[in-house]
Design a protein around this motif. Structure first.
Motif, mmCIF file in Angstrom:
data_model
loop_
_atom_site.group_PDB
_atom_site.id
_atom_site.type_symbol
_atom_site.label_atom_id
_atom_site.label_comp_id
_atom_site.label_asym_id
_atom_site.label_seq_id
_atom_site.Cartn_x
_atom_site.Cartn_y
_atom_site.Cartn_z
ATOM 1 N N LEU A 52 3.159 13.593 10.904
ATOM 2 C CA LEU A 52 2.780 13.420 9.508
ATOM 3 C C LEU A 52 3.892 13.982 8.622
ATOM 4 O O LEU A 52 4.492 15.008 8.951
ATOM 5 C CB LEU A 52 1.487 14.185 9.204
ATOM 6 C CG LEU A 52 0.173 13.515 9.593
ATOM 7 C CD1 LEU A 52 -0.957 14.530 9.549
ATOM 8 C CD2 LEU A 52 -0.148 12.345 8.676
ATOM 9 N N PRO A 53 4.166 13.328 7.500
ATOM 10 C CA PRO A 53 5.101 13.933 6.557
ATOM 11 C C PRO A 53 4.473 15.172 5.933
ATOM 12 O O PRO A 53 3.254 15.351 5.976
ATOM 13 C CB PRO A 53 5.280 12.829 5.510
ATOM 14 C CG PRO A 53 4.000 12.060 5.557
ATOM 15 C CD PRO A 53 3.567 12.081 6.994
ATOM 16 N N GLN A 54 5.279 16.020 5.364
ATOM 17 C CA GLN A 54 4.716 17.142 4.621
ATOM 18 C C GLN A 54 3.814 16.594 3.523
ATOM 19 O O GLN A 54 4.110 15.552 2.928
ATOM 20 C CB GLN A 54 5.826 17.995 4.019
ATOM 21 C CG GLN A 54 6.546 18.856 5.048
ATOM 22 C CD GLN A 54 5.592 19.787 5.795
ATOM 23 O OE1 GLN A 54 4.876 20.573 5.185
ATOM 24 N NE2 GLN A 54 5.565 19.686 7.120
ATOM 25 N N PRO A 55 2.688 17.255 3.257
ATOM 26 C CA PRO A 55 1.765 16.730 2.253
ATOM 27 C C PRO A 55 2.463 16.541 0.904
ATOM 28 O O PRO A 55 3.340 17.331 0.528
ATOM 29 C CB PRO A 55 0.686 17.813 2.152
ATOM 30 C CG PRO A 55 0.787 18.593 3.416
ATOM 31 C CD PRO A 55 2.223 18.524 3.839
ATOM 32 N N ASP A 56 2.065 15.496 0.214
ATOM 33 C CA ASP A 56 2.588 15.285 -1.135
ATOM 34 C C ASP A 56 2.081 16.370 -2.076
ATOM 35 O O ASP A 56 2.754 16.718 -3.051
ATOM 36 C CB ASP A 56 2.163 13.897 -1.625
ATOM 37 C CG ASP A 56 2.777 12.793 -0.776
ATOM 38 O OD1 ASP A 56 3.926 12.414 -1.046
ATOM 39 O OD2 ASP A 56 2.108 12.339 0.185
ATOM 40 N N TYR A 57 0.884 16.881 -1.773
ATOM 41 C CA TYR A 57 0.310 17.971 -2.554
ATOM 42 C C TYR A 57 -0.333 18.969 -1.604
ATOM 43 O O TYR A 57 -1.040 18.572 -0.671
ATOM 44 C CB TYR A 57 -0.759 17.477 -3.528
ATOM 45 C CG TYR A 57 -0.229 16.588 -4.633
ATOM 46 C CD1 TYR A 57 0.217 17.132 -5.835
ATOM 47 C CD2 TYR A 57 -0.182 15.208 -4.465
ATOM 48 C CE1 TYR A 57 0.705 16.321 -6.848
ATOM 49 C CE2 TYR A 57 0.313 14.386 -5.475
ATOM 50 C CZ TYR A 57 0.751 14.951 -6.660
ATOM 51 O OH TYR A 57 1.232 14.151 -7.666
ATOM 52 N N LEU A 91 0.844 -1.184 0.000
ATOM 53 C CA LEU A 91 0.000 0.000 0.000
ATOM 54 C C LEU A 91 0.890 1.248 0.000
ATOM 55 O O LEU A 91 1.796 1.373 0.818
ATOM 56 C CB LEU A 91 -0.922 0.037 1.224
ATOM 57 C CG LEU A 91 -1.961 -1.084 1.359
ATOM 58 C CD1 LEU A 91 -2.800 -0.852 2.626
ATOM 59 C CD2 LEU A 91 -2.855 -1.178 0.135
ATOM 60 N N GLU A 92 0.621 2.175 -0.916
ATOM 61 C CA GLU A 92 1.331 3.446 -0.963
ATOM 62 C C GLU A 92 0.377 4.556 -0.543
ATOM 63 O O GLU A 92 -0.659 4.766 -1.176
ATOM 64 C CB GLU A 92 1.849 3.723 -2.373
ATOM 65 C CG GLU A 92 2.622 5.035 -2.484
ATOM 66 C CD GLU A 92 3.047 5.355 -3.903
ATOM 67 O OE1 GLU A 92 3.814 6.315 -4.081
ATOM 68 O OE2 GLU A 92 2.614 4.643 -4.834
ATOM 69 N N SER A 93 0.712 5.248 0.535
ATOM 70 C CA SER A 93 -0.167 6.268 1.109
ATOM 71 C C SER A 93 0.397 7.657 0.829
ATOM 72 O O SER A 93 1.550 7.950 1.172
ATOM 73 C CB SER A 93 -0.305 6.056 2.618
ATOM 74 O OG SER A 93 -1.067 7.073 3.218
ATOM 75 N N LYS A 94 -0.418 8.515 0.197
ATOM 76 C CA LYS A 94 -0.024 9.894 -0.051
ATOM 77 C C LYS A 94 -1.061 10.840 0.559
ATOM 78 O O LYS A 94 -2.237 10.487 0.671
ATOM 79 C CB LYS A 94 0.109 10.160 -1.554
ATOM 80 C CG LYS A 94 1.297 9.436 -2.192
ATOM 81 C CD LYS A 94 1.566 9.944 -3.596
ATOM 82 C CE LYS A 94 2.881 9.381 -4.125
ATOM 83 N NZ LYS A 94 3.230 9.975 -5.449
ATOM 84 N N ILE A 95 -0.614 12.049 0.917
ATOM 85 C CA ILE A 95 -1.485 13.020 1.584
ATOM 86 C C ILE A 95 -1.667 14.244 0.689
ATOM 87 O O ILE A 95 -0.689 14.818 0.192
ATOM 88 C CB ILE A 95 -0.901 13.439 2.945
ATOM 89 C CG1 ILE A 95 -0.843 12.219 3.883
ATOM 90 C CG2 ILE A 95 -1.738 14.548 3.574
ATOM 91 C CD1 ILE A 95 -0.110 12.473 5.179
#
Length: 368
Positions: A55-60, A30-34
């Protein structure tokens, strides 16, 4: 690899997506992006929440900003469509009931990408609330509905949703609370304010129905004045509330109240520490009803109805239909005299909801 786009638009979304993002990352396929729409965006507060929730910085970051509901919805849809064309995910995950939730769900459905809705089935019965419309519409177009309480199942059943779409998994807001409770205590927020547990009341007010009219604001001031006679009142004041107090010429009255401490909006961890040790919360928030129920702290909520009835039926929450200072005073005295409503923690509010959701998504959507 199965790609999931997780949508956040307002600060409560961060607390819901954080445990989901962690759970998805435990599955190598599973690849999770925000995707952060920027619906509610304050650089300082957003950074605080992302850092505290690991949380990582948002991908977008779509940066849509403020505006009317129609303007926000349109801008989010236009910008999110570009993300969808670039990413082509297998699943779009939306949470809660903010404008970003319905806007991104609409884009995904029209592009024939499955939508899953976390915190589905909640209904207040009040269609004057934009959030209620967002809930109903999002549920009606989602492929899978993850429910926090029995009322959600009952509501969806009444609306004719097939049973196989509905999953009773628990509450991801409580996942975050459980996960960060110790870290919140380590902030020492209560101690740093020179307070003892149980020696203060926390108040939050931000809903337009309560803070946009002079009459409502005068009632809030009276409630603060009455409450401050018994306990110190901590009031992290929402920008909307502060602006309206100034607009109606009431800021001086607020600032003159003895035993009141006005505060800037708090980080997640700091506010959690304040909640846990408060004598009572006075609020019009949705999420606070759930968090106080888990913490078993008394809560008085200024709402005609609640989309989270389990907090009243099983929890420590009490609804007050209007901003009547006399009623609040009566309830407050009962609580301070040790006659607070006793509550229990609802079923599956155990800190494991995100894992259950991840397992369902993996089983249903992961590429075989």
């Amino acid at each position: 690899m199965t790609k999931i786009l997780n949508i956040v638009g307002a600060r409560p979304n961060f607390m819901k997506v954080a445990p989901l993002h962690r759970a998805f990352r435990t599955f190598p396929d599973l690849e999770s992006k925000i995707v952060h729409t920027g619906q509610h965006y304050d650089a300082r507060m957003s950074d605080v929440f992302f850092n505290q929730l690991e949380l990582p910085q948002p991908d977008y970051f779509l940066g849509v900003g403020g505006g009317s509901h129609a303007q926000q919805t349109a801008r989010i849809m236009l910008e999110f469509e570009k993300v969808m064309e670039a990413e082509r995910p297998e699943v779009v995950l939306v949470v809660g009931d903010v404008t970003s939730t319905i806007a991104c769900a609409l884009v995904a459905v029209k592009m024939h990408i499955p939508v899953v809705h976390v915190e589905a089935g909640l209904r207040s019965g009040d269609r004057r609330m934009p959030e209620e419309i967002n809930r109903i519409l999002t549920d009606s177009i989602s492929d899978d509905l993850f429910v926090t309480e029995q009322a959600g199942i009952d509501n969806l059943r009444r609306e004719g949703v097939p049973n196989e779409k509905v999953h009773f998994v628990g509450n991801v807001m409580i996942d975050s609370l459980v996960h960060y409770r110790r870290k919140a205590a380590e902030t020492g927020t209560v101690k740093n304010l020179g307070l003892e547990p149980g020696s203060y009341v926390v108040m939050t007010m931000h809903r337009p129905a309560n803070v946009d009219a002079e009459e409502g604001l005068r009632s809030i001031l009276q409630i603060v004045e009455d409450t401050a006679r018994y306990k110190k009142v901590l009031f992290p004041i929402h920008p909307r509330t502060r602006t309206n107090l100034e607009h109606f010429g009431l800021a001086d009255r607020l600032n003159a109240i003895a035993n009141l401490q006005l505060m800037e909006p708090q980080g997640y961890l700091e506010f959690l520490d304040l909640m846990e040790h408060a004598a009572v919360l006075i609020t019009d928030s949705g999420g606070i009803q759930e968090e106080t129920t888990y913490l078993q702290v008394p809560c008085l909520t200024f709402r005609d109805s609640t989309e989270r009835p389990v907090t009243v039926e099983l929890g420590t929450n009490q609804l007050l239909a209007d901003l009547n200072p006399v009623t609040v005073h009566e309830k407050l005295v009962e609580i301070l005299e040790g006659k607070a409503k006793k509550g229990v923690i609802p079923p599956l509010w155990d800190g494991q909801a995100a894992g259950r959701i991840a397992a369902v998504i993996k089983e249903k959507y992961a590429r075989k």
